[in-house]
Design a protein around this motif. Structure first.
Motif, PDB file in Angstrom:
ATOM      1  N   SER A  48      -2.790   8.263 -17.875  1.00 28.98           N
ATOM      2  CA  SER A  48      -3.609   7.522 -16.926  1.00 28.98           C
ATOM      3  C   SER A  48      -4.013   8.427 -15.750  1.00 28.98           C
ATOM      4  N   HIS A  49      -5.179   8.143 -15.187  1.00 28.16           N
ATOM      5  CA  HIS A  49      -5.657   8.940 -14.049  1.00 28.16           C
ATOM      6  C   HIS A  49      -4.723   8.816 -12.844  1.00 28.16           C
ATOM      7  N   CYS A  50      -4.162   7.622 -12.662  1.00 27.33           N
ATOM      8  CA  CYS A  50      -3.271   7.375 -11.521  1.00 27.33           C
ATOM      9  C   CYS A  50      -3.916   7.755 -10.192  1.00 27.33           C
ATOM     10  N   MET A  73      -4.643   7.358  -6.513  1.00 28.79           N
ATOM     11  CA  MET A  73      -3.804   6.647  -5.551  1.00 28.79           C
ATOM     12  C   MET A  73      -4.506   5.392  -5.035  1.00 28.79           C
ATOM     13  N   GLY A  74      -5.821   5.438  -4.935  1.00 29.00           N
ATOM     14  CA  GLY A  74      -6.590   4.231  -4.621  1.00 29.00           C
ATOM     15  C   GLY A  74      -6.985   3.565  -5.934  1.00 29.00           C
ATOM     16  N   THR A  75      -6.704   2.278  -6.077  1.00 28.08           N
ATOM     17  CA  THR A  75      -7.012   1.613  -7.344  1.00 28.08           C
ATOM     18  C   THR A  75      -8.498   1.260  -7.414  1.00 28.08           C
ATOM     19  N   GLY A  81      -0.254   1.065  -2.226  1.00 24.45           N
ATOM     20  CA  GLY A  81      -0.513   1.915  -3.387  1.00 24.45           C
ATOM     21  C   GLY A  81       0.013   1.319  -4.671  1.00 24.45           C
ATOM     22  N   CYS A 109      -8.322  13.580  -1.399  1.00 24.20           N
ATOM     23  CA  CYS A 109      -8.932  12.248  -1.320  1.00 24.20           C
ATOM     24  C   CYS A 109      -8.408  11.514  -0.084  1.00 24.20           C
ATOM     25  N   TYR A 144      -5.912   9.396   0.350  1.00 22.09           N
ATOM     26  CA  TYR A 144      -5.330   8.064   0.239  1.00 22.09           C
ATOM     27  C   TYR A 144      -3.822   8.073   0.502  1.00 22.09           C
ATOM     28  N   CYS A 145      -3.161   9.137   0.056  1.00 18.61           N
ATOM     29  CA  CYS A 145      -1.710   9.216   0.249  1.00 18.61           C
ATOM     30  C   CYS A 145      -1.360   9.778   1.615  1.00 18.61           C
ATOM     31  N   ARG A 154      -1.923  12.580  -6.126  1.00 18.18           N
ATOM     32  CA  ARG A 154      -2.514  12.980  -7.403  1.00 18.18           C
ATOM     33  C   ARG A 154      -3.483  14.151  -7.253  1.00 18.18           C
TER      34      ARG A 154
END
Lengths: 773, 157
Positions: A184-186, A188-190, B42, B102, B104-105, B138
């Protein structure tokens, strides 16, 4: 394109322009902002993997307080979409996988929407299901789509040379079956979207898409609108990696809900939903036969690939486009045959994922390189150098390598890892229960897009305002990788302005010119060239205007330090006029001219013919990784001690950004190799949570050392080529080769978990089975 | 209607009050009531660390910590790390070292990093890596994040 002798911004360690806003916690991602009057959308998915839907009862759901609308297939015009035109927003008659959407609710709160979804009653009549693509192709297998009685919606055939003859004449031949599973790409933002109609009927989508213009066109067709009536705004994206390259059912569902409720609707996936209902990396079964002559020169490769398409088609079904390039062209191989079947099953379906099939292909090919090297008696490094591509080569498939740094990558990774020394030294450590090994693998990937649409171009509009602020409006998208910063650096370099004078606008289809989107490692190259063209035109305008105003030969003028510089024939450069003053003099004079330029860059690649021949990308990325591992023979634990990567990147544009791309890509590759697996059994996802899906964490990451091979591609912006996907591609193959070097056991399936490795060691007799498990 | 509990606590250096149901998570309180959206949901299961907050200097998972637990405590989010002059030295190090992709984390990662530095003002690489173990990223492969924490520990603190 002209290059300047000493460069201020190109190659520098430039922090991402958006990083301060992200570091402060201020940046709002899609789940962080609300639109006035917004409702929350939730989707009710199938409980079955293959069943006829007898009835859907939404009456109880509609009575939940706060619920505005409940929709099913019966309530909308359910237009088919996707690469196979086999997906629809809602599934009305038949569900074909566990993620299938049956109904959706828009409510005042997420809780009310969830409660309503739970109360929707569905009656099913189960149908015989398929979970193995091999079984799907057998005679008499249950049929998943009546239109495809053989369950085989796509096949790909590619060949050059005469594989049969070459196989018969080869000195050494190896054959294996490789089995690559789902990951899965996983992000962090869905997955998320906000759909909002204005009173005039125009639709604004806050969307995480990587391909806003194709998305707008596809969405228009699905929801029955004109593309120009849809505005796509791309807020900051919490990771993409390919997962947002296609349109997925939740997106038109949000539009249908917003239309029916006459209110904006937001859908945000939960983490569990993200694991269940976002695309995966495409699984693949690869049967590969490879040969070489007595000296170790590759003679042929014969591949049969079987892809599990799942219940619907997304981009996963098209990875053979990329896989076949690696089979045909990573090394010089005179005879290649590549056949792929894509089979429907009732498993979840796959999309695009960084590397696009190349991780799977490279895992197989690069292990065969090592196997043939062993048979020939050559070291794997020498085997690769003997067969490596070189600049100027046109491959059997028609790929043209204008620049190619593969040999330098091999040499660099080997040298820095002390590959030869360590391979020789390790021989003396018999008897230990922990074995060390060294493995290498190389990769080839498109480095400047892939011409799969009529155009692979990108538009740019550049303006310089009265205060010398430069605004680049680019068609391209930043998905977190930092393209915005790289484009600003290119513009700053060409215009001789400080980076803080450059603003990049890239997130609104009402404003920005057309671009294909983020894929095929194309943004630095294609959008970079486009930005460079627009900036170069602006520079020429400025220099011409300055030459006229100051009555100086234009050849003596240049741009630096936010100003026009004059360098007399004999003498030193001196500042002639600041750029902002020059712009104002154009604006507030009889010329009454604003400084605005535009460009559309179309790469010099071609669409491949029906036999998949043709130079699909204007440039290609190469790389080599060496990894050192330690394998515990009694537990099967593989510990990676170090990764030495070398990548032909053309030219480093942002030294900081490229490090981030390489390190992030390598770790993604390590996860693919060692720990990650979306476990799917009988069509159901068994581990839809981070606690059961092992993403690597900070303490698990080995030292990563990278060298950048600057081949300066003559067609790239300042010589650069794309590198976004490259670093993930050959990690797993290098690990498998290292594990073999350590233990003498070959692994043809991933991930290399302790369980799998221990089973392999026991089966090979390396470790005694004590029956304790 | 659930019963409401009155709580009073310090949120990013300011005293605040709120009436919250006992089941409400601290993350929901800071995001929805106080519009501090730096901390992210998350996973909702305490597995990814994107929701990390500091409570009396200790890192907590906002998605699993009841809001009522904040009563009488000092809560800090990534937004609260910023000073009057903008980014904190740690946040600036995240920017300079390329620890943000990105993003987000990032707020949760900064909180975890801040906790490491509170416990070990001059941490070893191993202490940093262990301190970040509960936070998933990620994009970066963690390398630049660890370097950012090292850089922050080396200067400006």
């Amino acid at each position: 394109m002209s290059q300047q002798a000493s460069m201020r911004w190109i190659g520098a360690r430039v922090p991402k322009l958006d990083a301060p806003w992200k570091a402060s916690g201020e940046v709002r991602y899609l789940p962080d902002f609300v639109v006035g009057g917004m409702l929350h959308g939730k989707i009710r998915r199938s409980d079955r993997v293959h069943a006829r839907v007898k009835s859907i009862d939404t009456s109880a759901a509609k009575k939940v307080p706060g619920v505005h609308v409940v929709l099913t297939a019966k309530d909308v015009e359910n237009v088919a979409f996707g690469h196979g035109k086999d997906n629809t927003p809602f599934k009305g008659d038949v569900v074909r996988c566990i993620r299938d959407e049956l109904a959706a609710v828009a409510a005042d709160t997420e809780e009310a929407a969830e409660e309503a979804c739970r109360l929707i009653r569905v009656e099913y009549e189960d149908l015989p299901a398929l979970f193995d693509p091999r079984a799907a192709l057998e005679r008499g297998a249950p049929v998943i789509y009546p239109e495809w009685p053989d369950n085989k919606p796509f096949t790909y055939r590619y060949a050059h040379g005469d594989v049969k003859k070459a196989a018969a004449e080869s000195a050494h031949v190896v054959e294996d079956e490789f089995d690559l599973t789902w990951v899965s790409h996983c992000c962090m933002g869905t997955s998320a979207i906000i759909a909002a109609f204005d009173t005039g009927g125009r639709l604004t989508l806050n969307s995480l898409t990587q391909v806003p213009f194709l998305y707008r066109r596809d969405m228009a067709a699905i929801v029955g609108m004109k593309p120009e009536d849809i505005r796509v705004i791309q807020p900051t994206i919490g990771g993409a990696f390919g997962s947002k390259l296609d349109i997925y059912p939740f997106e038109p569902i949000a539009v249908h809900l917003a239309r029916a409720a006459r209110r904006p609707v937001r859908i945000v996936f939960s983490r569990q939903e993200e694991f269940l209902a976002s695309p995966t990396r495409q699984p693949a079964i690869i049967k590969l036969k490879s040969g070489c002559d007595a000296r170790g020169r590759f003679t042929f490769r014969d591949a049969y690939v079987l892809l599990d398409n799942g219940g619907h088609t997304s981009w996963g079904a098209t990875i053979p486009f990329v896989m076949m390039q690696t089979f045909s062209s990573l090394y010089r191989v005179p005879h290649v045959r590549f056949l792929t079947d894509v089979a429907y099953t009732n498993n979840p379906y796959s999309g695009s994922f960084r590397g696009y099939g190349n991780l799977q292909a490279t895992f197989a090919i690069e292990q065969h390189v090592d196997r043939l090297a062993e048979k020939t008696g050559l070291d794997p490094l020498k085997m690769r150098l003997l067969n490596a591509q070189e600049p100027g080569e046109e491959t059997g498939q028609g790929l043209k390598f204008v620049s190619c740094g593969l040999r330098d990558c091999l040499d660099s990774a080997a040298k820095r890892s002390r590959y030869e020394e360590k391979r020789a030294a390790k021989k003396g450590e018999s008897g230990r229960r922990v074995k060390r090994g060294l493995g290498m693998a190389s990769m080839l990937h498109v480095g400047g897009g892939a011409k799969i649409y009529r155009s692979d171009g990108c538009g740019s509009v550049l303006s310089i305002d009265d205060f010398g602020k430069v605004t680049l409006v680019t068609g391209s998208t930043d998905i977190g990788q930092g393209s915005e910063t790289v484009l600003a650096q290119i513009v700053a370099e060409v215009l001789g302005v400080h980076l803080d004078r450059v603003k990049v606008v890239n997130s609104d289809t009402d404003v920005k010119p057309w671009d294909v989107g983020v894929h095929a490692s194309r943004t630095s190259y294609v959008a970079g060239n486009s930005a460079m063209m627009a900036a170069t035109q602006a520079r020429e305008k400025l220099l011409k205007a300055a030459a006229e105003q100051h009555r100086l030969p234009v050849e003596e003028l240049s741009l630096a330090d936010n100003a026009v510089m004059h360098t007399p024939k004999s003498g030193v450069a001196k500042k002639l006029e600041p750029i902002d003053r020059l712009v104002r003099s154009l604006h507030f004079s009889d010329r009454a001219e604003l400084l605005i330029t535009q460009a559309y860059f179309e790469p010099g690649s071609v669409k491949q013919d029906k036999e998949f021949r043709g130079n699909v990308s204007p440039t290609y990325a190469f790389g080599t990784h060496v990894v050192e591992v330690e394998v515990e023979l009694d537990t099967g634990l593989v510990k990676v001690l170090g990764v030495w990567a070398a990548h032909d990147v053309g030219k480093v544009l942002n030294a900081l950004g490229i490090e981030g791309q390489i390190e992030g890509g390598v770790v993604m590759g390590l996860g693919y190799a060692l720990t990650e697996q979306l476990k799917i059994e009988r069509g159901k996802v068994l581990n839809p949570a981070f606690r059961d899906y092992h993403l690597l964490t900070a303490p698990e990451v080995p030292p990563i050392d990278c060298d950048y091979i600057e081949t300066e591609d003559p067609t790239g912006p300042f010589g650069a080529k794309g590198v976004g996907e490259a670093p993930a591609i050959c990690v797993a193959a290098a690990i498998a080769n290292a594990v073999y070097d350590a233990t003498g056991v070959r692994f043809t399936a991933l991930p290399l978990t302790p369980e799998r490795v221990l089973d392999g060691l026991i089966a090979a007799g390396v470790t005694k089975d004590v029956g304790a498990r | 209607m659930q019963p409401q509990v009155e709580i009073r606590f310090t949120l990013n250096h300011r005293v605040v009050t709120a009436a919250v149901p006992p089941t409400m998570a601290l993350l929901e309180l800071v995001r929805d009531r106080f519009q501090l959206t730096g901390a992210k949901l998350g996973c909702g299961e305490g597995e990814c660390g994107a929701c990390a907050l500091l409570m009396d200097g200790e890192p907590v998972l906002g998605c699993l910590t009841p809001a009522v637990d904040a009563d009488g405590r000092e809560v800090l989010t990534a937004e609260g790390l910023c000073g009057a002059k903008g980014l904190s030295p740690l946040q600036q190090a995240f920017v300079n070292e390329g620890a943000v992709q990105c993003g987000y984390c990032t707020p949760g990662m900064e909180i975890a990093a801040e906790a490491v530095l509170l416990e070990h003002p001059t941490p070893t690489v191993e202490e940093i890596r262990r301190g970040l173990e509960g936070n998933l990223c990620r994009c970066t492969g963690y390398v630049a994040i660890v370097e950012a924490v090292q850089a922050a520990a080396g200067g400006g603190r």
